[in-house]
Scaffold this active site. Structure first.
Site, PDB file in Angstrom:
ATOM      1  N   ASP A   1     -12.988  -3.049  -1.213  1.00 61.18           N
ATOM      2  CA  ASP A   1     -12.496  -4.300  -1.814  1.00 61.18           C
ATOM      3  C   ASP A   1     -13.395  -4.775  -2.960  1.00 61.18           C
ATOM      4  OD1 ASP A   1     -10.219  -4.659  -0.247  1.00 61.18           O
ATOM      5  OD2 ASP A   1     -11.339  -5.634   1.355  1.00 61.18           O
TER       6      ASP A   1
ATOM      7  N   SER B   1       0.803  -1.228   0.000  1.00 57.33           N
ATOM      8  CA  SER B   1       0.000   0.000   0.000  1.00 57.33           C
ATOM      9  C   SER B   1       0.838   1.282   0.000  1.00 57.33           C
ATOM     10  CB  SER B   1      -0.978  -0.001   1.176  1.00 57.33           C
ATOM     11  OG  SER B   1      -1.937  -1.009   0.974  1.00 57.33           O
TER      12      SER B   1
ATOM     13  N   LYS C   1      -9.939  -5.935   9.630  1.00 56.60           N
ATOM     14  CA  LYS C   1     -11.083  -5.364   8.912  1.00 56.60           C
ATOM     15  C   LYS C   1     -12.403  -5.505   9.670  1.00 56.60           C
ATOM     16  CE  LYS C   1      -9.050  -6.123   4.342  1.00 56.60           C
ATOM     17  NZ  LYS C   1      -9.277  -6.629   2.991  1.00 56.60           N
TER      18      LYS C   1
ATOM     19  N   GLY D   1     -15.668 -17.190   3.413  1.00 59.85           N
ATOM     20  CA  GLY D   1     -15.128 -16.438   4.547  1.00 59.85           C
ATOM     21  C   GLY D   1     -15.262 -14.940   4.302  1.00 59.85           C
TER      22      GLY D   1
HETATM   23  P1  ATR Z   1     -10.883 -14.963   4.480  1.00 59.70           P
HETATM   24  O1  ATR Z   1     -11.289 -13.851   5.391  1.00 59.70           O
HETATM   25  O2  ATR Z   1      -9.559 -14.757   3.803  1.00 59.70           O
HETATM   26  O3  ATR Z   1     -11.956 -15.356   3.522  1.00 59.70           O
HETATM   27  P2  ATR Z   1     -11.530 -17.112   6.298  1.00 59.70           P
HETATM   28  O4  ATR Z   1     -12.698 -16.381   6.844  1.00 59.70           O
HETATM   29  O5  ATR Z   1     -10.638 -17.874   7.234  1.00 59.70           O
HETATM   30  O6  ATR Z   1     -10.564 -16.190   5.469  1.00 59.70           O
HETATM   31  O7  ATR Z   1     -12.081 -18.117   5.170  1.00 59.70           O
HETATM   32  C1  ATR Z   1     -11.229 -18.928   4.474  1.00 59.70           C
HETATM   33  C2  ATR Z   1     -12.040 -19.621   3.374  1.00 59.70           C
HETATM   34  O8  ATR Z   1     -11.145 -20.500   2.664  1.00 59.70           O
HETATM   35  C3  ATR Z   1     -13.157 -20.492   3.887  1.00 59.70           C
HETATM   36  O9  ATR Z   1     -14.188 -20.505   2.929  1.00 59.70           O
HETATM   37  C4  ATR Z   1     -12.479 -21.869   3.979  1.00 59.70           C
HETATM   38  O10 ATR Z   1     -13.372 -22.948   3.930  1.00 59.70           O
HETATM   39  P3  ATR Z   1     -14.153 -23.428   5.292  1.00 59.70           P
HETATM   40  O11 ATR Z   1     -15.233 -22.424   5.541  1.00 59.70           O
HETATM   41  O12 ATR Z   1     -14.653 -24.769   4.948  1.00 59.70           O
HETATM   42  O13 ATR Z   1     -13.081 -23.423   6.362  1.00 59.70           O
HETATM   43  C5  ATR Z   1     -11.646 -21.832   2.736  1.00 59.70           C
HETATM   44  N1  ATR Z   1     -10.490 -22.736   2.729  1.00 59.70           N
HETATM   45  C6  ATR Z   1      -9.316 -22.585   3.393  1.00 59.70           C
HETATM   46  N2  ATR Z   1      -8.453 -23.585   3.092  1.00 59.70           N
HETATM   47  C7  ATR Z   1      -9.109 -24.394   2.221  1.00 59.70           C
HETATM   48  C8  ATR Z   1      -8.759 -25.597   1.530  1.00 59.70           C
HETATM   49  N3  ATR Z   1      -7.545 -26.160   1.680  1.00 59.70           N
HETATM   50  N4  ATR Z   1      -9.654 -26.143   0.700  1.00 59.70           N
HETATM   51  C9  ATR Z   1     -10.896 -25.585   0.544  1.00 59.70           C
HETATM   52  N5  ATR Z   1     -11.287 -24.443   1.154  1.00 59.70           N
HETATM   53  C10 ATR Z   1     -10.400 -23.859   1.982  1.00 59.70           C
END
Ligand code: ATR
Length: 277
Positions: free
Chosen positions: A103, A18, A67, A130
């Site tokens: 975003d 940034s 955030k 997420g």
């Molecule tokens: P962010 O704020 O970056 O979205 P988060 O709230 O931790 O981070 O969400 C991560 C997302 O990536 C979620 O949708 C997670 O799936 P789950 O809800 O089932 O946990 C997904 N995710 C992370 N690692 C993954 C993997 N190896 N395969 C599939 N989905 C994954």
């Protein structure tokens, strides 16, 4: 003339692009600003925001993991920040702390203006449910795709997120195992899997031939998801560097009332990333 002061807070913040982005915006537009990056652990956000303002600061960006905390801290919210449930941009309006989220609009501007993709009437799939997915759902629905689908490893999370947006439009929900037989024009990776070089298991024919893949993450090398797109018939498979610059431009616009050119900044950043070992 004194410089107006802006900053990005995050934890960790060491690799933030940034400051470099906003320095280029300021250069390009002749705006007299200073923009710094500050390490702020979640427990210190409120104190750090107050101290920044007391020191004459004009506006802030928040990045991971601040955030959602910024959302709670803001005294006023823009409609898009309220929808996203997260704030990445703060400024003060008559001493009230205003939280915005740039975003989603950053993604839409990268997709439609920079990459020339049409979203209206298209089938769009988001992988992940997420915070990253939540931030882009509202702006994507506004583009009126014929289908907006959300697929997540944990089905319940996708269902909850879709329900939250029900008033704005229909979102079809899938578990990752239920995607077979469905095809999309654009697939957006909003999982954090890319961060670890991983990829959710996806059917080989999930993308329409000549479709597009977009990873919200960016990296010096093509991410696992960008590579998947290239190996599965995508005409365009790119990472989220453009979105990063566009969300910054939208914050700059909010703060300064001036819209910087993003293309040269994206190019400079891409070239610098390429030099990263
Ligand atoms: P962010 O704020 O970056 O979205 P988060 O709230 O931790 O981070 O969400 C991560 C997302 O990536 C979620 O949708 C997670 O799936 P789950 O809800 O089932 O946990 C997904 N995710 C992370 N690692 C993954 C993997 N190896 N395969 C599939 N989905 C994954």
């Amino acid at each position: 003339m004194a410089l107006d002061h802006y900053a990005v807070f995050g934890h960790p913040i060491g690799h933030s692009k940034s400051p470099a982005i906003h320095a280029q915006f300021a250069d390009q537009t002749g705006q007299k600003i200073a923009y710094t990056a500050c390490e702020v652990p979640p427990g210190c956000l409120e104190v750090a925001v107050k101290a920044f303002r007391a020191g004459g600061g004009q506006g802030l960006n928040l990045t991971v993991p601040l955030k959602e905390l910024g959302f709670a801290l803001a005294q006023e919210l823009t409609p898009r920040a309220r929808l996203a449930g997260a704030v990445n941009t703060l400024c003060w309006r008559e001493e009230r702390l205003l939280g915005d989220n740039t975003d989603g609009i950053g993604l839409i501007r990268d997709l439609t203006l920079n990459l020339k993709l049409t979203l209206t009437g298209r089938r769009v799939l988001i992988l992940g449910a997420g915070g990253a997915a939540r931030g882009i759902l509202g702006p994507l629905l506004e583009q009126r795709p014929i289908q907006l689908a959300l697929a997540n490893r944990t089905l319940k999370r996708a269902q909850e997120l879709a329900a939250r947006f029900a008033a704005l439009g229909e979102i079809s929900v899938f578990g990752l195992a239920d995607l077979a037989g469905h095809r999309f024009d654009l697939i957006i990776n909003a999982t954090s899997a890319s961060l670890h070089g991983e990829l959710p298991p996806l059917p080989d024919d999930l993308l329409i031939p000549g479709g597009a893949c977009y990873d919200l993450m960016y990296a010096a090398q093509p991410t696992a998801f960008v590579r998947w797109g290239l190996e599965h018939g995508a005409a365009l498979s790119v990472d989220g560097l453009g979105m990063l610059v566009e969300q910054a431009a939208e914050a700059f616009w909010l703060w300064r009332g001036v819209r910087p050119k993003t293309r040269p900044v994206i190019q400079t950043l891409r070239a610098a990333l390429g030099r990263t070992p």
